[in-house]
Design a protein around this motif. Structure first.
Motif, PDB file in Angstrom:
ATOM      1  N   LEU A 109      -7.662  -5.541 -46.023  1.00 23.77           N
ATOM      2  CA  LEU A 109      -7.110  -6.892 -45.942  1.00 23.77           C
ATOM      3  C   LEU A 109      -8.128  -7.933 -46.389  1.00 23.77           C
ATOM      4  O   LEU A 109      -7.788  -8.896 -47.071  1.00 23.77           O
ATOM      5  N   ARG A 112      -8.307  -8.066 -50.151  1.00 23.51           N
ATOM      6  CA  ARG A 112      -7.220  -8.825 -50.764  1.00 23.51           C
ATOM      7  C   ARG A 112      -7.403 -10.327 -50.526  1.00 23.51           C
ATOM      8  O   ARG A 112      -7.103 -11.140 -51.398  1.00 23.51           O
ATOM      9  N   LEU A 291      -3.540 -13.148 -42.798  1.00 23.84           N
ATOM     10  CA  LEU A 291      -3.762 -11.974 -41.952  1.00 23.84           C
ATOM     11  C   LEU A 291      -2.486 -11.483 -41.281  1.00 23.84           C
ATOM     12  O   LEU A 291      -2.218 -10.274 -41.245  1.00 23.84           O
ATOM     13  N   ALA A 294       0.046  -9.417 -43.404  1.00 21.36           N
ATOM     14  CA  ALA A 294      -0.638  -8.249 -43.957  1.00 21.36           C
ATOM     15  C   ALA A 294      -0.879  -7.200 -42.879  1.00 21.36           C
ATOM     16  O   ALA A 294      -0.664  -6.004 -43.096  1.00 21.36           O
ATOM     17  N   LEU A 295      -1.307  -7.622 -41.688  1.00 18.16           N
ATOM     18  CA  LEU A 295      -1.555  -6.679 -40.603  1.00 18.16           C
ATOM     19  C   LEU A 295      -0.259  -6.070 -40.097  1.00 18.16           C
ATOM     20  O   LEU A 295      -0.201  -4.884 -39.762  1.00 18.16           O
ATOM     21  N   GLU A 298       0.644  -3.477 -42.625  1.00 19.90           N
ATOM     22  CA  GLU A 298      -0.302  -2.360 -42.614  1.00 19.90           C
ATOM     23  C   GLU A 298      -0.087  -1.465 -41.408  1.00 19.90           C
ATOM     24  O   GLU A 298      -0.026  -0.242 -41.506  1.00 19.90           O
TER      25      GLU A 298
END
Length: 313
Positions: A109, A112, A291, A294-295, A298
Motif C-alpha cells: 500500500l 502505491r 489507506l 486499499a486496506l 487487501e
C-alpha cells in the motif's frame, strides 16, 4: 516559558540522558544542564533526578513532558498546514502499524501511495497495538493501525474499524494434529501454544475468545515477532494461532496445515486510530483517504484466499 529550553528538556526526557541529549542537540553538556536548571527555577519544581549516569523524570517532569509533546505536535501541525498551502502534495506523515498490518498489508500500500504522492515523507514504525495507542496518546504519531477489540481502546481516541483479520490454528505438516478434521477448544488447554507477547492485539483476541469457552490458554513460550512464531511452527516446535495474512505461502505449499477449532471464530478488528482532538495535516489526510479502501480490498482478498484454500482441502 522559552520554547527552545522546552525543546532541550523534551530531548533529555526522551533519552533519559543529558550527555546523549547534548550530542543530538549539538550543545555542550553544561549548557543542557543549565537549561534544565533554568526550567526548574522557572517552574519552582524539580523536573529530573539523577540515577547514576542516567536521569529519571520526577512527577512534575512527566507532567511537563506530556505538555511539551502536545506543544511540539501542534507546532508540527502548524508547519505542515502552512506547507500544505504551498504544496498540497508535500508534508510528512508519522504513523505506526501493528506487526501484522505493518509486515503483510502496509508495504504494497505504501508503494502505491508513493506513486501518487512522491513528495510526502513517510515515517513508519512497527509496534504492538498497546504501544501504538500509547504513542498516539503521547502526541508522537499522527495515527496508527491496531488490531483487537476497538471497544476496549481508551477514551480520547477516534477509532475507525476498516477490516477484520482472521486468526487460524496452524501446525507443521508432520504434527500429530495435522491430519485432524478439527479440534475442540478444550484440546488447546492441554498443550501450550506459541503465543505473541502480552500487549499484542492478537494475544488479547486469542485469550478472550478461549475464555468465552471456559478455556484458559497457557503459552508454551512467547515471542514478539510474527515471523519468529511462524518459523517455530515450521520447525514443529509447537502449534500457534496466527493471522491468516502471515501464512499464505506456507499453507499453499503444504509446509503448514490449518486445523479448524470447533465453534471458535477469531476475527480481530483492524482499526485506524488517532487522537480525537488532533488535526491531521493535508498529507496525513491524503494517506488516510488512500489507506481505507486499499486496506479493505487487501484484507478481503486475503480472507478469500484462505477460505479457498480451506475449501480445496
Amino acid at each position: 516559558m522559552n520554547l527552545q529550553n522546552l525543546r532541550v528538556f523534551l530531548k533529555v526526557a526522551e533519552l533519559e540522558h543529558i550527555t546523549r541529549a547534548s550530542e543530538e542537540l549539538n550543545l555542550s553538556q553544561p549548557a543542557v544542564t543549565k537549561t534544565i536548571q533554568s526550567l526548574e527555577h522557572e517552574a519552582g519544581l524539580e523536573l529530573v533526578e539523577r540515577q547514576g549516569r542516567r536521569i529519571a523524570l520526577t512527577h512534575a517532569g512527566r507532567v511537563l513532558q506530556s505538555y511539551a509533546r502536545q506543544i511540539f505536535a501542534l507546532e508540527r501541525e502548524m508547519d505542515e498546514a502552512l506547507s500544505a498551502l504551498r504544496d498540497v502534495e508535500g508534508g510528512e506523515v508519522t504513523l505506526a502499524a501493528n506487526r501484522t498490518a505493518g509486515v503483510y498489508l502496509l508495504p504494497s500500500l505504501v508503494a502505491r501511495f508513493r506513486t501518487s504522492y512522491p513528495q510526502v515523507a513517510l515515517r513508519i514504525s512497527i509496534m504492538n497495538s498497546s504501544e501504538i495507542v500509547q504513542e498516539i496518546l503521547n502526541w508522537t504519531l499522527d495515527f496508527g493501525l491496531v488490531e483487537g477489540d476497538a471497544s476496549s481502546l481508551p477514551s480520547g481516541l477516534k477509532v475507525e474499524v476498516f477490516a477484520y483479520d482472521e486468526l487460524i490454528l496452524v501446525v507443521a505438516r508432520n504434527h500429530p494434529w495435522s491430519s485432524l478434521a478439527s479440534l475442540p477448544p478444550s484440546a488447546l488447554s492441554k498443550q501450550g501454544l506459541i503465543l505473541r507477547e502480552e500487549g499484542s492485539g492478537i494475544r488479547e483476541v486469542i485469550e478472550h475468545g478461549f475464555l468465552q469457552h471456559g478455556v484458559h490458554i497457557r503459552p508454551l513460550f512467547t515471542l514478539t515477532d510474527n515471523e519468529a512464531v511462524k518459523q517455530m511452527v515450521l520447525s514443529d516446535v509447537g502449534a500457534a494461532i496466527v493471522s491468516s495474512l502471515s501464512v499464505q505461502r506456507e499453507l499453499a505449499n503444504g509446509d503448514l496445515v490449518q486445523v479448524p477449532i470447533e465453534g471458535l471464530e477469531l476475527r480481530p478488528q483492524l482499526s485506524l486510530v488517532q487522537r480525537a482532538d488532533k488535526q491531521l495535516s493535508r498529507a496525513a489526510q491524503a494517506f488516510c483517504s488512500f489507506l481505507r479502501p486499499a486496506l479493505e480490498k487487501e484484507s478481503a482478498f486475503h480472507r478469500l484466499s484462505v477460505q479457498n484454500h480451506v475449501n480445496a482441502e
